[in-house]
Design a protein around this motif. Sequence first.
Motif: not given
Length: 268
Positions: A63-67, A176-180, A182-192
């Motif tokens: 499985l290869q792919g960008i962040d 990718q912008r949207d997924r990044l 989302e990780r910033i906006d949701d504190p529960a996903k900051h670890w990602k």
Amino acid sequence: MKACKQFRAGKNTRIKDVDAAQKPLSSGDKIKDKELVTELATQIAAQQEMLFAGRSRKILVVLQGIDTSGKDGTVKEVFSVINPQGVQIANFKAPSDIERAHDYLWRVHQQVPQWGEIMVFNRSHYEDVLITRVHDWIDEAECERRYGQIRDFERMLAETGTTIIKCLLHISKDEQRDRLQERIDDPAKHWKFDIQDLEERKSWDKYQELFGKAIQATDADHAPWYVIPANSKTHRNLAIASILLETLIDLKLKPPAAKPELKGLKIE
């Protein structure tokens, strides 16, 4: 058309953002598509049981792919039903000091599948011709040498019983912008979230170019590349599950022959 044919890359493959949103396998109903992924995963588990029992083949899924392209999500959804004894996951992060002291394939070869096993590479040896070129840690001549070494490595695996499936999880830059975000906006996903992801994003066009070059240089019938439109997470899972199941079915796996010495044996 079989998924293996539909998503198979080739010598002229070019990676384009417009392709990432395609959903050719979708029914148009997300719930039904998710149910189908579960059904396919169950069928994969049944095939894997015969693979594990027979121990005559080995499966390597790359499985290869960008962040944020969905490598972790694929592992979670497609391989969740399989007996843990028969599937292993190898995550290739930045190499350790010990790994750097060896050739770049040393750590990879240690993780190849055993007889009867499905091994999933979450990132892979292809990092050594991708991020290394983006940052000019190796030059073009060294990259070409590595393409040749990777071709030899994969041919050796195939000739010694390993079936190879290589999937590029392809998302668009906007996705990718949207997924990044989302990780910033949701504190529960900051670890990602890793701030380095933003630095790598600056090299988006270079990564797309290098994905295409790597595929063109290393696609082969014994080590095929598949380009998976992955803007839709559900469709991504559907495509990869379909490819894996088709590949397993084509192997014509069977349970081991019955043991004659057990015929008529009664347990008291």
